[in-house]
Design an enzyme around this catalytic site. Structure first.
Site, mmCIF file in Angstrom:
data_model
loop_
_atom_site.group_PDB
_atom_site.id
_atom_site.type_symbol
_atom_site.label_atom_id
_atom_site.label_comp_id
_atom_site.label_asym_id
_atom_site.label_seq_id
_atom_site.Cartn_x
_atom_site.Cartn_y
_atom_site.Cartn_z
ATOM 1 N N SER A 1 73.855 19.426 24.994
ATOM 2 C CA SER A 1 74.868 18.372 24.846
ATOM 3 C C SER A 1 74.497 17.507 23.657
ATOM 4 O O SER A 1 73.350 17.507 23.212
ATOM 5 C CB SER A 1 74.905 17.490 26.093
ATOM 6 O OG SER A 1 73.798 16.604 26.095
ATOM 7 N N ASP A 2 75.448 16.742 23.155
ATOM 8 C CA ASP A 2 75.075 15.694 22.215
ATOM 9 C C ASP A 2 74.435 14.554 23.029
ATOM 10 O O ASP A 2 74.445 14.562 24.273
ATOM 11 C CB ASP A 2 76.276 15.212 21.389
ATOM 12 C CG ASP A 2 75.827 14.563 20.080
ATOM 13 O OD1 ASP A 2 74.643 14.182 19.968
ATOM 14 O OD2 ASP A 2 76.653 14.420 19.165
ATOM 15 N N TYR A 3 73.907 13.608 22.330
ATOM 16 C CA TYR A 3 73.111 12.514 22.890
ATOM 17 C C TYR A 3 73.869 11.772 24.008
ATOM 18 O O TYR A 3 74.875 11.110 23.740
ATOM 19 C CB TYR A 3 72.823 11.549 21.750
ATOM 20 C CG TYR A 3 71.670 10.609 21.905
ATOM 21 C CD1 TYR A 3 70.491 10.799 21.191
ATOM 22 C CD2 TYR A 3 71.757 9.512 22.738
ATOM 23 C CE1 TYR A 3 69.439 9.914 21.300
ATOM 24 C CE2 TYR A 3 70.705 8.623 22.862
ATOM 25 C CZ TYR A 3 69.549 8.834 22.136
ATOM 26 O OH TYR A 3 68.507 7.949 22.239
ATOM 27 N N ALA B 1 75.896 12.806 26.041
ATOM 28 C CA ALA B 1 77.315 13.196 26.158
ATOM 29 C C ALA B 1 77.676 13.533 27.606
ATOM 30 O O ALA B 1 78.838 13.371 28.002
ATOM 31 C CB ALA B 1 77.619 14.370 25.242
ATOM 32 N N PHE C 1 81.254 15.072 21.316
ATOM 33 C CA PHE C 1 81.582 13.938 22.178
ATOM 34 C C PHE C 1 83.062 13.894 22.589
ATOM 35 O O PHE C 1 83.418 13.251 23.551
ATOM 36 C CB PHE C 1 81.292 12.621 21.436
ATOM 37 C CG PHE C 1 79.830 12.314 21.213
ATOM 38 C CD1 PHE C 1 78.954 12.169 22.286
ATOM 39 C CD2 PHE C 1 79.330 12.112 19.927
ATOM 40 C CE1 PHE C 1 77.620 11.838 22.086
ATOM 41 C CE2 PHE C 1 77.995 11.788 19.720
ATOM 42 C CZ PHE C 1 77.140 11.645 20.804
#
Ligand code: BGC
Length: 762
Positions: free
Chosen positions: A286-288, A290, A255
Site C-alpha cells: 500500500s502507499d503510506y 493508505a 491513494f
C-alpha cells in the site's frame, strides 16, 4: 558472506509441503522453498511479513528503537523503509536473521526517486532527455549506490500519467504521454533490476502509484479520480502495464479512488487487471497509511478496511499496521480466509527469494562498495551528463545563447548562489551541501575568462503562506533579510554593468512533489518583480528556470531573450548549467508535459480529441470549442524544445500508399542541420486515425529517434510502422485496429509535423 541457509539449516531441511493452489510462478525451487518455510510459520509470523514499518518510527539513536527491535524478534515485521547505510542496515538485518525464530530476512526499501546519494534531475527532467539508455543508466547507477548502502527495494518508478501541472507530483513522473511513459517505465525497471534481482547491485522496483493517481480532480493532491474505462486503458494504464511486461517485482497501490473504490481496496484493479489480465506475479504494497485512509474514504473501520484490502489483492501494509492489528481477529470471525493471508505472505517471501535474500541476507550490504560507489567521480560525471541532456531550451531570441566565454555577466536571482534547492523534490539521501551552485558551476567552467557580477535580487517568495507550505520537516526558506525593493535596486545596478543578465529563478525544490499542488503555477511574484525590473534595463535577459512542473510563462516568453529550462538538475546542477550556457553542450531536451498559457487551459495535453466543433487557428467564429479570452494552443507543446542549431525537415515519404493486413509501412524523412553548431534532434513520429468506431485523439506519439548532426549534415530517419501502432481500445475495451486511412506525421514536436496519408485495410 553469511548465508541464511548456513545460519539455520533446520528451516531448509524442513520438508512439509503447504498447498500451493494459487502459486503461479513457474519457479519450482522457489515454490518448494517458500512452502517449506511457510509450513513452519505461525499465523502471527505470516501476518508479520505483511507489515512494513518506516525508520521514521523505527529509528532512534542506534538503529531501531526497542519496540521495533522486539517486533522484529517476534517476526512481526516484514520490511523497513527509510533506513540506509551499510552498517545500520546490517545491524537491523542482524536482529531479524539472528534473533527471530525463523530467521527470515527483512526487505529494506527507500524512496530512491532520481538517484540515491548522487542526485540526478527530477524525473520530469530525466524524461525530457528522450534518451532511454541514459534513463536506464540513471536507474542502474541509483541501484548501485542504494545497494552499497544495504537497500534492496526502491519506491520507483512513478509512472503516473499527469496532464495537470497544478498537481505537484507531475515532477516525479514522465509527463503526459502513455506511449512515451511506457518506454520510460520499462527503461527504469531494467535499470533497477538488471539482468537478475539477485545481483548485488540490483534492487527490486516498486511501480507506483497504481493507479491513475495523476488524474486527481483539479490537480489537488490526494483528490478523487473519476475516469472512463476507455481513457484508463488508452491513456493512463499503459505505463503500469509496460512495467509489468518489463518484469517489475512490486507495485504500490495509490491513494485515490477508481470507479468509486479506492485503489488500495480495489479488487478489480489489484487482482483482475494487474494479475489476471496482465500476469503480474510480484507483490503489492500500500502507499503510506493508505489502508487506514480507507476509513476516511468511507469504507469502514480499520478491521473492515484491512480485510477489504487483503481480499482485494494487497499484500503489504505500509506503516498503518492495520493488517498487523486486525487480520488475526478477522480470520477468527471469518472475514478473511487463511488462504488469503497465506497468499499475501507467500508473495512477500517470494520477493525476498527473488532478491536472493535467503541465500545471503547481507548480499548488498557492502561497506567497501559504499565507500567506492557512493557519490563517486563517475557517478557525478554521469549526473552532470544527464542533467545537461535534460535541459530544454524554450526560447533563444537572436541566438542569445550560448554565451561568449568573455565579457561581463550579471548573475542574478535567489537560485543563482544556492545549494539547498538544486536537488529538487524527494531527495532522502542526497546532501544539498554536496551540490554545485550555478555561481560555482560558472566559475568551474569559465574560470576568470568571464567577469561574473552577482546579486541575489529577491527571495524565492515573499508569500508567507506559500513559503510556509513549501518547506516542511523543520526546513525554512533562507531569506535575505533586506527589503524587496533594495534587493531589486541592487540587482538592477549590477545588470547595468554587464553585457548580459543571467537570472536564475523559479520554484524551490519542494514547491512541487507530494502534497505540493499549486493553483497559480507562475514564477513566484517576488521573482517576477525582479525579472520585470531586469527586463527594463534593456540588457539581454537569459532566464535559467527551476521548476518541478510546467509553469505559465507568457510574460517571460514575451520579455526574456532566452529561457533555459533546467528543472531541478541535481548534484551537478551548476556545472551542467554552465556547460550549456557557454555552449560546451548544445541542449537537446524536449518537454514531455505541455506548458499552458494560463491555468484556465488545464487540463491541457496534445493528444486530445477533436470535438464536434473544433476550433481552427484563425477562426473568429462563435459556437466553436474555444475560449473567449485565450487561444486553445499551449505556450509550449509536448515534444517542443530548441537547439543552438536549426534543423530542417524534408517531406514524409512512405514506401506504400496502400497496405493490407500485417504488412509493414516505412516512413522516411530527411533531417538536415542548417545551423552553425553540431546538435541533437529528437525526431518524433505521430499517427492519427481520422475515422474510427470511437472518437480518437487528434494524434498519438508512436516513436522517436534522437539523432546527432554536424553543421550541414543530413540524415534519413526511417520509422517502421506495424498494425501494433494502429491499435486502440474500442468502446467494448477490445484492443485492435480498424481499417481505413491513417495519417503519419513526423516532426520536431507534437505541434510541428509534416504528414503523409496511407490506406490500411484488413
Ligand atoms: C508517497 C509514496 C512514497 C511513500 C513512502 C507516500 O506518501 O505517496 O510515493 O513512496 O510515501 O515514502
Amino acid at each position: 558472506m553469511r548465508s541464511l541457509k548456513a545460519i539455520l539449516p533446520a528451516v531448509f531441511a524442513f520438508s512439509c509441503c503447504v498447498a500451493q493452489a494459487q502459486v503461479k510462478s513457474g519457479d519450482a525451487k522457489m515454490n518448494a522453498f517458500v512452502n517449506t518455510l511457510m509450513g513452519k510459520m505461525t499465523l502471527d509470523e505470516k501476518i508479520g511479513q505483511l507489515n512494513l514499518v518506516t525508520s521514521g518510527r523505527a529509528t532512534t539513536g542506534a538503529v531501531v528503537n526497542n519496540g521495533v527491535e522486539a517486533a522484529i524478534k517476534k517476526g512481526e515485521i516484514g520490511g523497513i523503509f527509510g533506513l540506509y547505510g551499510a552498517e545500520k542496515v546490517g545491524k537491523a538485518q542482524d536482529i531479524a536473521v539472528k534473533n527471530s525464530r525463523l530467521h527470515i530476512p527483512l526487505i529494506f526499501g527507500l524512496d530512491v526517486i532520481h538517484g540515491h546519494e548522487t542526485i540526478f534531475p527530477i524525473p520530469l527532467g530525466i524524461s525530457a532527455t528522450w534518451d532511454l539508455d541514459l534513463i536506464e543508466q540513471s536507474a542502474h547507477t541509483a541501484a548501485k549506490e542504494a545497494t552499497a548502502e544495504g537497500l534492496n527495494w526502491v519506491f520507483s518508478p512513478m509512472v503516473d500519467i499527469a496532464r495537470d501541472p497544478r498537481w505537484g507530483r507531475i515532477s516525479e513522473g514522465s509527463g503526459e504521454d502513455p506511449w512515451y511513459g511506457s518506454q520510460v517505465a520499462k527503461a527504469m525497471v531494467r535499470g533497477y533490476q538488471g539482468s537478475s534481482m539477485k545481483n548485488s547491485d540490483a534492487v527490486m522496483a516498486c511501480v507506483k502509484h497504481f493507479a491513475l493517481y495523476g488524474g486527481a480532480e483539479a490537480g489537488r493532491e490526494y483528490n478523487t479520480v473519476d475516469m472512463s474505462l476507455i481513457k484508463m486503458y488508452q491513456d493512463y494504464l499503459p505505463p503500469y502495464k509496460a512495467a509489468v511486461d518489463a518484469g517489475a517485482g512490486s507495485f504500490m497501490s495509490s491513494f485515490n479512488t477508481i470507479n468509486g473504490v479506492p485503489a488500495t481496496a480495489n479488487q478489480w484493479l489489484l487482482t483482475d487487471v494487474l494479475r489476471k489480465q496482465w500476469g503480474f506475479n510480484g507483490f503489492v504494497v500500500s502507499d503510506y497509511t493508505a489502508v487506514n485512509e480507507l476509513t476516511n474514504h468511507g469504507l469502514g473501520d480499520l478491521q473492515t478496511v484491512s480485510a477489504l484490502a487483503l481480499k482485494a489483492g494487497l499484500d503489504m501494509d505500509m506503516v498503518g499496521e492495520g493488517f498487523l492489528s486486525t487480520l488475526k481477529k478477522s480470520l477468527k470471525e471469518g472475514k478473511v480466509s487463511q488462504s488469503e493471508i497465506d497468499l499475501a505472505c507467500r508473495r512477500v517471501l517470494e520477493a525476498k527469494y527473488k532478491l536472493g535474500l535467503f541465500d545471503n541476507p547481507y548480499k548488498s550490504i557492502d561497506p567497501a562498495r559504499e565507500k567506492l560507489d557512493v557519490l563517486s567521480d563517475d557517478n557525478r560525471k554521469f549526473a552532470r551528463k544527464i542533467a545537461e541532456h535534460s535541459f530544454v531550451l524554450l526560447k533563444n531570441k537572436a541566438q542569445t545563447l550560448p554565451l561568449k566565454k568573455s565579457g561581463t555577466i550579471a548573475l542574478i536571482g535567489p537560485l543563482a548562489d544556492n545549494h539547498s534547492e538544486m536537488l529538487g523534490t524527494w531527495v532522502i539521501a542526497g546532501d544539498p551541501n554536496k551540490s554545485v551552485s550555478v555561481r560555482q558551476g560558472i566559475k568551474n567552467v569559465v574560470g576568470n575568462d568571464v567577469n561574473v557580477l552577482y546579486a541575489r535580487g529577491s527571495d524565492i517568495t515573499d508569500d508567507s503562506l506559500l513559503s510556509a507550505r513549501s518547506y516542511f520537516f523543520g526546513m525554512k526558506q533562507v531569506k535575505d533579510g533586506r527589503p524587496a525593493q533594495q534587493m531589486i535596486d541592487e540587482a538592477v545596478e549590477t545588470a547595468k554593468k554587464a553585457d548580459v543578465v543571467v537570472a536564475v529563478v523559479g520554484e524551490s525544490a519542494n514547491m512541487s512533489g507530494e502534497s505540493s499542488s499549486r493553483s497559480d503555477i507562475s514564477i513566484p511574484e517576488s521573482q517576477r518583480d525582479l525579472l520585470k525590473a531586469l527586463a527594463k534595463t534593456g540588457k539581454p535577459l537569459v532566464i535559467v528556470l527551476f521548476n518541478g512542473r510546467p509553469l505559465t510563462l507568457t510574460w517571460e516568453d514575451e520579455h526574456a531573450s532566452a529561457i533555459l529550462d533546467a528543472w531541478a538538475p541535481g548534484t551537478e546542477a551548476g556545472n551542467a548549467i554552465a556547460d550549456v550556457l557557454f555552449g560546451n553542450y548544445n541542449p537537446a531536451g524536449r518537454i514531455t508535459a505541455t506548458f499552458p498559457r494560463s491555468v484556465g487551459q488545464i487540463p491541457i495535453y496534445y493528444n486530445h480529441k477533436n470535438t464536434g466543433r473544433p476550433f481552427n487557428v484563425g477562426d473568429n467564429a462563435k459556437f466553436k470549442s474555444d475560449y473567449l479570452d485565450i487561444s486553445n494552443d499551449p505556450l509550449y507543446s509536448f515534444g517542443y524544445g530548441l537547439s543552438y542549431t536549426t534543423f530542417n525537415y524534408g517531406e514524409v515519404k512512405l514506401n506504400k500508399a496502400r497496405l493490407k493486413g500485417n504488412e509493414t509501412l516505412t516512413a522516411t524523412v530527411t533531417v538536415t542541420n542548417t545551423g552553425n553548431y553540431a546538435g541533437e534532434e529528437v525526431v518524433q513520429l505521430y499517427i492519427s486515425d481520422p475515422v474510427a468506431s470511437i472518437s480518437r485523439s487528434v494524434k498519438e506519439l508512436k516513436g522517436f529517434q534522437k539523432i546527432s548532426l554536424q553543421p550541414g549534415e543530413k540524415k534519413s530517419v526511417v520509422f517502421t510502422i506495424t498494425t501494433k501502432d494502429l491499435k486502440f481500445y474500442n468502446n467494448q475495451l477490445k484492443y485492435d485496429w480498424e481499417p481505413g486511412q491513417f495519417v503519419v506525421q513526423i516532426g520536431a514536436s507534437s505541434a510541428d509535423t509534416r504528414s503523409a496519408a496511407v490506406e490500411w485495410n484488413k
